[in-house]
Design an enzyme around this catalytic site. Structure first.
Site, PDB file in Angstrom:
ATOM      1  CB  CYS A   1      -0.964  -0.054   1.173  1.00 59.47           C
ATOM      2  SG  CYS A   1      -2.389   1.017   0.936  1.00 59.47           S
TER       3      CYS A   1
ATOM      4  NE  ARG B   1      -8.837   5.688   3.507  1.00 60.92           N
ATOM      5  CZ  ARG B   1      -7.567   5.981   3.298  1.00 60.92           C
ATOM      6  NH1 ARG B   1      -7.218   7.200   2.940  1.00 60.92           N
ATOM      7  NH2 ARG B   1      -6.626   5.079   3.486  1.00 60.92           N
TER       8      ARG B   1
ATOM      9  CG  HIS C   1      -3.493  -3.267   4.475  1.00 62.79           C
ATOM     10  ND1 HIS C   1      -2.266  -2.807   4.866  1.00 62.79           N
ATOM     11  CD2 HIS C   1      -4.039  -2.285   3.726  1.00 62.79           C
ATOM     12  CE1 HIS C   1      -2.088  -1.583   4.378  1.00 62.79           C
ATOM     13  NE2 HIS C   1      -3.138  -1.241   3.672  1.00 62.79           N
TER      14      HIS C   1
HETATM   15  N1  GLN Z   1      -2.005   6.676   2.584  1.00 64.52           N
HETATM   16  C1  GLN Z   1      -2.125   5.825   1.443  1.00 64.52           C
HETATM   17  C2  GLN Z   1      -3.518   5.875   0.840  1.00 64.52           C
HETATM   18  O1  GLN Z   1      -4.466   6.183   1.508  1.00 64.52           O
HETATM   19  C3  GLN Z   1      -1.757   4.412   1.813  1.00 64.52           C
HETATM   20  C4  GLN Z   1      -2.673   3.799   2.817  1.00 64.52           C
HETATM   21  C5  GLN Z   1      -2.216   2.448   3.289  1.00 64.52           C
HETATM   22  O2  GLN Z   1      -1.044   2.150   3.342  1.00 64.52           O
HETATM   23  N2  GLN Z   1      -3.155   1.649   3.734  1.00 64.52           N
HETATM   24  O3  GLN Z   1      -3.706   5.608  -0.317  1.00 64.52           O
END
Ligand code: GLN
Length: 767
Positions: free
Chosen positions: A615, A651, A716
């Protein structure tokens, strides 16, 4: 009150009546929600009822603090309306007020006092509640990672609370100054602020390895700590800009552990007043809760001479450090929703030398669908205990079992609390079974235990719903059959880790398997890049999984790390691992990583070392990460480009599955990212078609990247926990680079297979 509010109030009353009399259920938040639907401003209309009101928010301890505060304020006879049952959304608060209003008015007339409101409120709902209720005080307890799939990143929670305070300028913020995330909110708002915290370290606590964010709220530089109490709580200052923990107004100036609890000194720096109090529970977080509750009660005019009595009479809410006895087994049931909450209880288990514990994890809507934080729980602390029996339950029991496996703790799956009690039958009846469960798991468990206790209760016993209020337990005298109790563990009984080794390893401890003899003096080296900064959603678990899978096969392995300020030399690294991070954390390591651009480029593209990038770490390997007007420069060592959506709260969050050639089976996991990544035409995706979820960007059906030995992915979970084939792909790659091409001996992976099967059932249309 206007006509609309009157109608709304009447409808809520009718709904409450209906629920209580007809369905024999407590009203919960339904009447309040109904009233809000009819009159969205009902909370504002109810505001004049109160002479003072307090709202309590923060990740951990809301219910305990609210209940203590309500008791402290009510101690001199003042009527207090509170949402004691923990219904902490807007509807729950409105419902509690509507329900308690008539009685409180009567009591106020009789005592000649005003009415006080005391409500716990979900962090995000402060945005709705504060502007309407305009409480006198907002208590902000702490901000830990909790249900991140609902809350997004912690920065978002901070923004929401700061916005709520701006919309209620008369509210005084009473905040935990030891938590830089709470102090970061205080720093941003114009409201009057009162700081509480500890003036010194409290010896017995073992600082946890995980902290949510230890960055400066003013300039984002890493904070320096004089001491850490737990998580990110402690005394900190920023070496770069000088921002530091605010001066404490309400302080704990000393704490001693007692056999049955703690004694602490309360000092009010505003008026110089100081006194000692005792609380019948362990854990520093209980002192924080008491400090916040009693400090606010004093500000609101509560009489401190009654505080000790309030603490003595304190009855934990359902499932919060609740002692029970069911089917002859003593239980201690505790709700914990995040790593810090679990770690506090694990520490108690460790210190008391308990022999049985059960962990329950649900992933229902109210819990959050992402459970990867279980890899941030320090279950490893249990591995050294002898004669320990561990159970895993809840809707994600199988994932929990995998997590415990990699902590070196074999666990048995249980269907519920009673099943755990049954399975613990052979163990000494005097032993307490420690149960830790997350939110809906606790609700189900306490209901189940109530039912079991009722079945054992003598005929004619209390069968009303009230039986579950705070006790619901059978009499403590219920003794086990005792006959089959096995003796206490000997010094010689194996530790959990020793049993784990026997269960999962193909070789004897320390043995190097034949194909890997050449590695005996030069083990496979896993280098974890920026473990402190980039570890969202349990990504650190990937390192433990890689290392364990090497050890179990007799492959010599060692784990190193690259931290801020250190020089990168990856020439002796075989597998590099970099985790994910919030945008802010990414920004904090980006400067560092840029210094190592040439070395990472050499490692990936010339040495062709194995690497796992998750990520935020994956995004940083690309050319850029665009965040609206801002831009995070990436290393540009692979051909990808990332852009955040125009709206930062837009998101991509949820369970994912992708078809992938390299793992031989679908890759399963969880994603939570704002950035959308696009691959250059000559790059290869890890997942070639998305079966569920979104993947890189939600448009082209791709997920992640495979670039020489690099696997970059948004998954994740941590990703390797449910995809052992991917872990083995990385290990095999690393071995080939060392000239060892022999195929890896398969490991049994029964627990992983179980977790995959259970997870697949959750995915829509997965075949
Ligand atoms: N901050 C980055 C995003 O929101 C990565 C997030 C993450 O590592 N889960 O895209």
């Amino acid at each position: 009150m206007g006509l609309r509010s009157t109608i709304a109030t009447g409808a809520a009353g009718a709904a409450r009546f209906g629920l209580q009399r007809v369905l024999r259920r407590r009203g919960g938040s339904i009447p309040g929600a109904l009233a809000i639907a009819l009159d969205p401003n009902i909370l504002a209309s109810l505001r004049p009822l109160f002479t003072t009101s307090v709202v309590v928010t923060g990740t951990n301890g809301k219910t305990t603090t609210t209940n203590l505060l309500a008791d402290a304020l009510a101690a001199d006879g003042t009527p207090v309306i509170t949402n004691r049952a923990g219904n902490n959304l807007e509807g729950g608060i409105a419902g509690a007020i509507l329900e308690g209003r008539a009685d409180a008015k009567r009591a106020a007339r009789a005592t000649g006092t005003g009415i006080v409101g005391c409500f716990e409120c979900d962090e995000l709902y402060t945005a709705r509640v504060l502007p309407k209720l305009k409480p006198r005080y907002l208590v902000l307890l702490n901000l830990f990672r909790d249900q991140l799939d609902r809350y997004g990143e912690i920065d978002h929670t901070q923004d929401v609370i700061a916005g709520a305070l701006a919309a209620s300028p008369e509210t005084t913020l009473v905040f935990n100054a030891d938590d830089p995330l709470c102090a970061g909110v205080a720093r941003r708002v114009e409201n009057r602020c009162i700081a509480f915290g500890f003036t010194g370290p409290a010896g017995s606590e073992d600082p946890d390895k995980v902290s949510d964010s230890r960055f400066c709220a003013a300039c984002n530089a890493p904070l320096a700590y004089d001491y850490v109490l737990y998580g990110q709580l402690g005394s900190y200052r920023c070496p770069k800009c000088g921002w530091e923990r605010p001066a404490l107004d309400i302080a704990c100036t000393g704490v001693d552990t007692l056999p049955e609890g703690q004694r602490f000194r309360y000092t009010d720096r505003l008026d110089g007043h100081s006194f000692e109090l005792e609380i019948g529970y362990h854990g520093l977080y209980m002192v924080y809760n008491a400090l916040a509750a009693l400090g606010t009660a004093r500000l609101a005019g509560g009489d401190e001479r009654r505080f000790q009595q309030v603490l003595d009479r304190y009855q934990p809410a359902r499932g919060r450090m609740e002692k029970r006895c069911v089917k002859g087994r003593k239980l201690l049931v505790n709700l914990a929703k995040n790593p810090v909450g679990f770690d506090r209880i694990i520490q108690i288990v460790q210190e008391t030398g308990a022999r049985t514990c059960a962990f329950f994890i649900n992933d229902k809507d109210a819990d959050g669908h992402d459970i990867s934080w279980i890899y941030d729980v320090d279950f490893e602390r249990l591995a050294a205990l002898r004669g320990l029996t561990v159970f895993a339950g809840g809707t994600r029991a199988e994932d929990l079992q995998v997590r415990l496996k990699y902590a070196g703790v074999p666990a048995r799956i249980v269907r519920g609390g009673v099943d755990a009690i049954e399975q613990a039958r052979g163990i000494d009846a005097q032993e307490t079974l420690y149960i830790v469960a997350n939110y809906t798991a606790t609700l189900e468990l306490t209901d189940e235990l109530d039912r079991a206790a009722r079945e054992e209760a003598p005929i004619g016993g209390d069968d009303s719903e009230g039986a579950g209020a705070t006790g619901g337990a059978a009499p403590e005298s219920a003794a086990g059959d005792g006959a089959s109790a096995d003796p206490a563990p000997q010094e010689s009984s194996p530790t959990a880790a020793e049993i784990a080794w026997d269960t999962w390893s193909l070789v004897a401890p320390g043995e190097v398997a034949e194909p890997y003899a050449a590695l005996a003096d030069n083990p496979i080296t896993i280098c974890h890049l920026y473990p402190q900064e980039l570890n969202l959603y349990g990504d650190t678990g990937n390192v433990a999984i890689l290392a364990a899978r090497c050890r179990w096969r007799g492959i010599p392995v060692r784990v190193t790390s690259l931290n801020r300020g250190e020089e990168a030399d990856l020439s002796h690294t075989d597998i590099a691992v970099i985790g994910g991070g919030a945008d802010r954390d990414q920004l904090a390591v980006q400067h560092e990583l840029m210094r190592h651009r040439a070395e990472v480029d050499r490692y990936l593209n010339e040495q062709q070392g194995a690497m796992l990038a998750i990520c935020g770490g994956y995004q940083l390997l690309g050319r850029h990460y665009f965040l609206g007007d801002e831009k995070i420069e990436g290393l540009g060592v692979i051909g990808i480009e990332t852009r955040r959506a125009d709206n930062p709260t837009d998101r991509l969050i949820g369970n994912v599955a992708v078809r992938s050639e390299i793992a031989g089976a679908d890759i399963l996991g969880f994603e939570n990212h704002g950035g959308r990544t696009y691959l250059d035409a000559d790059e290869k995706p890890l997942g070639t078609s998305v079966v569920a979820g979104t993947g890189n960007n939600g448009k082209d059906g791709f997920e992640g990247i495979v670039h020489h030995g690099l696997v970059g992915t948004y998954f994740h979970g941590p990703v390797l926990s449910k995809n052992p084939a991917l872990a083995d792909w990385l290990i095999a790659w690393a071995l080939r680079q060392r000239g060892i091409a022999a195929p890896l001996t398969p490991l049994a992976d029964a627990e992983e297979a179980g977790a995959r099967r259970a997870f697949e059932k959750k995915l829509p249309h997965h075949t």
